[in-house]
Design a protein around this motif. Structure first.
Motif, PDB file in Angstrom:
ATOM      1  N   LYS A  42     105.068   8.486 -94.870  1.00 27.25           N
ATOM      2  CA  LYS A  42     104.338   7.217 -94.869  1.00 27.25           C
ATOM      3  C   LYS A  42     105.289   6.034 -94.759  1.00 27.25           C
ATOM      4  N   GLU A  43     106.374   6.061 -95.540  1.00 31.45           N
ATOM      5  CA  GLU A  43     107.279   4.912 -95.580  1.00 31.45           C
ATOM      6  C   GLU A  43     108.080   4.763 -94.288  1.00 31.45           C
ATOM      7  N   LEU A  44     108.505   5.871 -93.714  1.00 29.18           N
ATOM      8  CA  LEU A  44     109.343   5.827 -92.520  1.00 29.18           C
ATOM      9  C   LEU A  44     108.544   5.978 -91.229  1.00 29.18           C
ATOM     10  N   LYS A  45     107.226   6.212 -91.392  1.00 30.68           N
ATOM     11  CA  LYS A  45     106.367   6.405 -90.216  1.00 30.68           C
ATOM     12  C   LYS A  45     106.956   7.475 -89.287  1.00 30.68           C
ATOM     13  N   LEU A  46     107.115   8.675 -89.850  1.00 31.14           N
ATOM     14  CA  LEU A  46     107.788   9.751 -89.137  1.00 31.14           C
ATOM     15  C   LEU A  46     106.978  10.285 -87.956  1.00 31.14           C
ATOM     16  N   GLY A  47     105.668  10.185 -88.018  1.00 24.66           N
ATOM     17  CA  GLY A  47     104.850  10.650 -86.891  1.00 24.66           C
ATOM     18  C   GLY A  47     105.090  12.114 -86.582  1.00 24.66           C
ATOM     19  N   ALA A  48     105.431  12.407 -85.332  1.00 25.30           N
ATOM     20  CA  ALA A  48     105.625  13.795 -84.897  1.00 25.30           C
ATOM     21  C   ALA A  48     106.867  14.438 -85.504  1.00 25.30           C
ATOM     22  N   ALA A  49     107.718  13.647 -86.157  1.00 23.86           N
ATOM     23  CA  ALA A  49     108.922  14.212 -86.774  1.00 23.86           C
ATOM     24  C   ALA A  49     108.605  15.001 -88.035  1.00 23.86           C
ATOM     25  N   TYR A  50     107.377  14.834 -88.559  1.00 19.68           N
ATOM     26  CA  TYR A  50     106.961  15.566 -89.761  1.00 19.68           C
ATOM     27  C   TYR A  50     105.538  16.061 -89.527  1.00 19.68           C
ATOM     28  N   PRO A 212     115.356  42.410 -88.403  1.00 15.88           N
ATOM     29  CA  PRO A 212     115.379  41.365 -89.432  1.00 15.88           C
ATOM     30  C   PRO A 212     114.139  40.484 -89.361  1.00 15.88           C
ATOM     31  N   PRO A 213     113.858  39.730 -90.427  1.00 19.13           N
ATOM     32  CA  PRO A 213     112.735  38.777 -90.404  1.00 19.13           C
ATOM     33  C   PRO A 213     112.928  37.743 -89.302  1.00 19.13           C
ATOM     34  N   ILE A 214     111.822  37.244 -88.787  1.00 17.76           N
ATOM     35  CA  ILE A 214     111.827  36.255 -87.711  1.00 17.76           C
ATOM     36  C   ILE A 214     111.014  35.049 -88.143  1.00 17.76           C
ATOM     37  N   ASN A 215     111.575  33.857 -87.949  1.00 19.67           N
ATOM     38  CA  ASN A 215     110.870  32.616 -88.236  1.00 19.67           C
ATOM     39  C   ASN A 215     110.614  31.897 -86.907  1.00 19.67           C
ATOM     40  N   LEU A 216     109.398  31.416 -86.718  1.00 19.78           N
ATOM     41  CA  LEU A 216     109.028  30.765 -85.467  1.00 19.78           C
ATOM     42  C   LEU A 216     108.424  29.395 -85.742  1.00 19.78           C
ATOM     43  N   ARG A 217     108.724  28.420 -84.895  1.00 20.90           N
ATOM     44  CA  ARG A 217     108.111  27.104 -84.989  1.00 20.90           C
ATOM     45  C   ARG A 217     108.033  26.506 -83.596  1.00 20.90           C
ATOM     46  N   HIS A 218     107.034  25.680 -83.397  1.00 19.92           N
ATOM     47  CA  HIS A 218     106.883  25.011 -82.097  1.00 19.92           C
ATOM     48  C   HIS A 218     107.301  23.559 -82.234  1.00 19.92           C
ATOM     49  N   GLU A 219     108.129  23.072 -81.319  1.00 20.53           N
ATOM     50  CA  GLU A 219     108.595  21.692 -81.365  1.00 20.53           C
ATOM     51  C   GLU A 219     107.693  20.794 -80.510  1.00 20.53           C
TER      52      GLU A 219
END
Length: 219
Positions: A42-50, A212-219
């Motif tokens: 909220k304070e930094l107005k991160l938008g798509a960064a968070y 091994p475990p796999i972590n996935l995220r979409h940017e």
């Protein structure tokens, strides 16, 4: 220490979660960190960064499923916002993906993910706008008669309070003071694919039947 963020600052997976932390004190610290990200958003107005779009986990082996079920029970006992989900629910949430065997699955709806470079820029801009000054270069901590000083490049800065956020380089910064800061090795491999259509908006943690475990995220 650089104008352009390097190392983990630039390449961190940057999942905002506390569910899998077994140690109570660290779990509470991570929960405070999750609260802080909501404030910074909220304070930094991160938008798509968070992006707070939750976290999905599933396990494809019996041992991993037992571990995940135990983790979820512990987290729910602490009041953490996570719940087990069915295989059908899992497949609906990631309908473009093709999971293998699903012996256990969970969804933590408050978990989030951060885009490190965007978040760093937003924080740095706010810091400068509020009168802060960024100094770049390799840093060292020195002891002087009346306390500490921070040496950055060729500049010496007397300090009354010093926060060290140097990640894996923390032991190096403190060794000249005679402090031994233990570090727990946490090896991993971060890979980036060519751009594709989103498979899942939440962060995804997979414990496959093999490997091994796999972590996935979409940017």
């Amino acid at each position: 220490r650089d104008h352009i963020p390097q190392g983990a600052s630039a390449c961190s997976f940057a999942s905002v979660s506390a569910m899998d932390e077994p140690t109570v004190d660290l779990y509470l610290l991570k929960c405070r960190g999750m609260d802080a990200w909501r404030i910074w958003d909220k304070e930094l107005k991160l938008g798509a960064a968070y992006r707070r779009e939750g976290e999905i986990r599933w396990a494809e082996s019996a041992s991993a499923a037992a571990d995940l079920e135990s983790m979820v029970i512990q987290a729910r006992g602490r009041g953490y916002p996570v719940r087990p989900i069915s295989e059908g629910d899992l497949r609906r949430r990631i309908h473009e993906a093709r999971p293998g065997r699903v012996l256990a699955a969970s969804f933590a709806h408050e978990d989030a993910v951060v885009e490190p470079l965007r978040a760093i820029k937003a924080a740095r801009d706010r810091f400068k706008n509020n009168g802060g000054r960024c100094i770049y270069g390799r840093a060292a901590i020195g002891v002087v008669d009346d306390g500490l000083e921070l040496v950055v490049h060729e500049e010496r800065i007397p300090v009354s309070t010093l926060v060290v956020a140097a990640g894996a380089e923390t032991p190096v910064m403190f060794e000249r003071l005679g402090w031994d800061i233990p570090m727990i090795p946490s090896p991993g491999l971060l890979g980036r694919t060519t751009p594709i259509e989103p498979i899942a908006r939440p962060v995804v943690y997979v414990a496959p039947e093999l490997g091994p475990p796999i972590n996935l995220r979409h940017e």
